[in-house]
Write an enzyme that holds these catalytic residues in place. Structure first.
Site, mmCIF file in Angstrom:
data_model
loop_
_atom_site.group_PDB
_atom_site.id
_atom_site.type_symbol
_atom_site.label_atom_id
_atom_site.label_comp_id
_atom_site.label_asym_id
_atom_site.label_seq_id
_atom_site.Cartn_x
_atom_site.Cartn_y
_atom_site.Cartn_z
ATOM 1 N N ARG A 264 15.131 46.718 -66.885
ATOM 2 C CA ARG A 264 15.399 45.776 -65.893
ATOM 3 C C ARG A 264 16.444 45.005 -65.979
ATOM 4 N NH1 ARG A 264 8.913 43.783 -64.967
ATOM 5 N NH2 ARG A 264 7.996 45.812 -64.744
ATOM 6 N N ARG A 279 12.152 37.935 -72.226
ATOM 7 C CA ARG A 279 12.947 38.651 -71.065
ATOM 8 C C ARG A 279 13.898 39.420 -71.444
ATOM 9 N NH1 ARG A 279 11.701 37.123 -65.657
ATOM 10 N NH2 ARG A 279 10.879 35.196 -66.278
ATOM 11 N N GLU A 351 2.641 35.266 -69.492
ATOM 12 C CA GLU A 351 2.120 36.277 -68.873
ATOM 13 C C GLU A 351 2.574 37.535 -69.879
ATOM 14 O OE1 GLU A 351 3.710 39.653 -65.652
ATOM 15 O OE2 GLU A 351 4.136 37.664 -65.249
ATOM 16 N N SER A 354 0.010 42.201 -65.756
ATOM 17 C CA SER A 354 -0.157 42.042 -64.416
ATOM 18 C C SER A 354 -0.913 43.162 -63.859
ATOM 19 C CB SER A 354 1.256 41.980 -63.564
ATOM 20 O OG SER A 354 0.705 41.469 -62.490
ATOM 21 N N ARG A 393 6.053 41.456 -75.882
ATOM 22 C CA ARG A 393 5.407 40.299 -75.705
ATOM 23 C C ARG A 393 4.038 40.027 -76.457
ATOM 24 N NH1 ARG A 393 6.344 37.513 -69.566
ATOM 25 N NH2 ARG A 393 8.479 37.998 -69.586
#
Length: 426
Positions: A264, A279, A351, A354, A393
């Site tokens: 990403r 990130r 987070e 999801s 993560r």
């Protein structure tokens, strides 16, 4: 995407529901385009009927020996008008389709209404954060202590937002992915898949990343061939397995899981989580996807979320589960649960997964259907996806939650078989 019939029949209701997501639907433009479409279509249909009648009269006039030149000229004129009408209709439909592709999914009635993450609702918590009796270090300091987490070399190779893992930390990262995959396959009933990391635009359009989120993707332009994109998540390749298919209802539910790198560009994320692995431009994820009958998708969402939570429970990592509000849900979702894991250095939950039910939103874009055994007719399936979990993560959470006073890391019990029995790193 949404059903175009729903927009035509309940446009204002759709607009009101989308407003709860913070999305302003251009009702006036859609109404104007629909009015144009109806006008052009009515005129075209009348013209086609008149042309058919004139064509028939040409043959009759010919039989009577009459001059058919004026009739032929009329038919030719109508053919030109019909051709122009088709071009006009195509242009109107293209704009309507473009608008449709940019409209997010409608939230389920059970989703809490809110503008942003402050409107999310905590559903439950699991585990208690450890009370450390020494100064807590973040994952960067812990990883760099022995040179096993190297951002400087990664930057030399690739620039910012990349990480180089070495030694026991690289092995721990691999162990986490293997543990997750094995759990989902052996205990949760998923079929493991190895998918391409490069996909064409239709696959990304099918799951909702295109056209809206193109700036977040890494694109490889190819002269004379279709462009390719690096996958932002295995959701894209896994969900598109059923694109254009009519699945036998006996095959449902279909449950896929894959471990892949994800890519990403994080456009617009400048300044956020720039330190460490939270990130990144490249990260690994174990992704779960389910293809189900429409009546069972909400039940499937609960199960999918429980599958992701089980990973955290077995790793003994404290977490909380949130029901996302309307303003914080992803583009394709009708309902989403986020899992947030405790990060000691930040003293907050972050987070890590999801889990979303997308209803028939993606299926309509992909034309993914099943044959209803009661009616015998094809119907759109429902699609779901969720991280089970984001590997990087999870590594961050393990490093920080299992740290010891000397900077070493205890290996979680469930990972020891994947680490050759190693109990401590460092």
């Amino acid at each position: 995407m949404l059903d175009s019939k729903l927009l035509r029949s309940n446009l204002q209701d759709v607009a009101d529901r989308l407003a709860s997501r913070g999305f302003a639907l251009d009702v006036a433009r859609i109404e104007a385009l629909e009015e144009q479409r109806k006008t052009v279509q009515t005129r075209t249909e009348a013209l086609q009927a008149e042309r058919n009648a004139r064509s028939k009269s040409i043959g009759q006039a010919k039989q009577r020996g009459e001059d058919i030149a004026p009739l032929m000229a009329d038919v030719e004129r109508m053919a030109g008008e019909l051709s122009a009408g088709k071009v006009e209709l195509d242009a109107i439909q293209t704009e309507l389709d473009s608008i449709l592709l940019g409209i997010p999914n409608l939230p389920h009635e059970s989703v809490p209404v809110g503008e942003d993450e402050d409107g999310n609702v905590e559903v439950r918590r699991w585990g208690t954060p450890t009370a450390f009796d020494f100064p807590v270090q973040d994952h960067v300091a812990l990883g760099e202590k022995f040179g096993w987490l190297d951002f400087e070399t990664a930057a030399k190779l690739s620039g910012a937002r990349f990480a180089l893992l070495r030694g026991p930390i690289a092995r721990l990262h691999r162990a986490l992915a293997q543990f997750m995959i094995n759990l989902h396959v052996t205990e949760h009933g998923y079929e493991e898949a190895y998918t391409p990391y490069l996909v064409q635009a239709p696959a990304l359009q099918g799951t909702g990343q295109l056209p809206k989120f193109e700036e977040d993707l890494f694109k490889i332009a190819r002269e004379g061939e279709a462009d390719l994109y690096l996958i932002p998540t295995a959701e894209v390749s896994l969900t598109n397995i059923v694109a254009g298919e009519i699945v036998d209802s006996k095959q449902l539910p279909i449950k896929f899981v894959a471990h892949t790198p994800c890519f990403r560009s994080e456009a617009g994320a400048s300044g956020r989580d720039t330190r460490g692995m939270i990130r990144q431009h490249q990260f690994d994820k174990v992704e779960m996807v389910q293809i189900v009958e429409p009546s069972k998708s909400m039940e499937a969402l609960e199960g999918l979320t429980a599958n992701a939570e089980k990973v955290l429970q077995l790793l003994e990592l404290p977490y909380r589960t949130l029901a996302l509000c309307t303003g914080d849900m992803g583009f394709s979702a009708v309902k989403t649960y986020d899992l947030e894991v405790w990060i000691p250095s930040q003293e907050k939950y972050r987070e890590i997964s999801s889990c979303s039910n997308c209803g028939d939103f993606q299926a309509r874009r992909m034309q993914a259907r099943f044959r209803n055994p009661e009616t015998g007719k094809p119907e759109l399936v429902h699609t779901l996806n969720g991280s089970g979990l984001a590997v990087g993560r999870t590594l961050v959470a393990v490093l920080e939650n299992y740290q010891q006073a000397d900077g070493s890391i205890r290996v979680p019990d469930v990972l020891k078989p994947y680490m050759g029995g190693l109990e401590v790193i460092g």
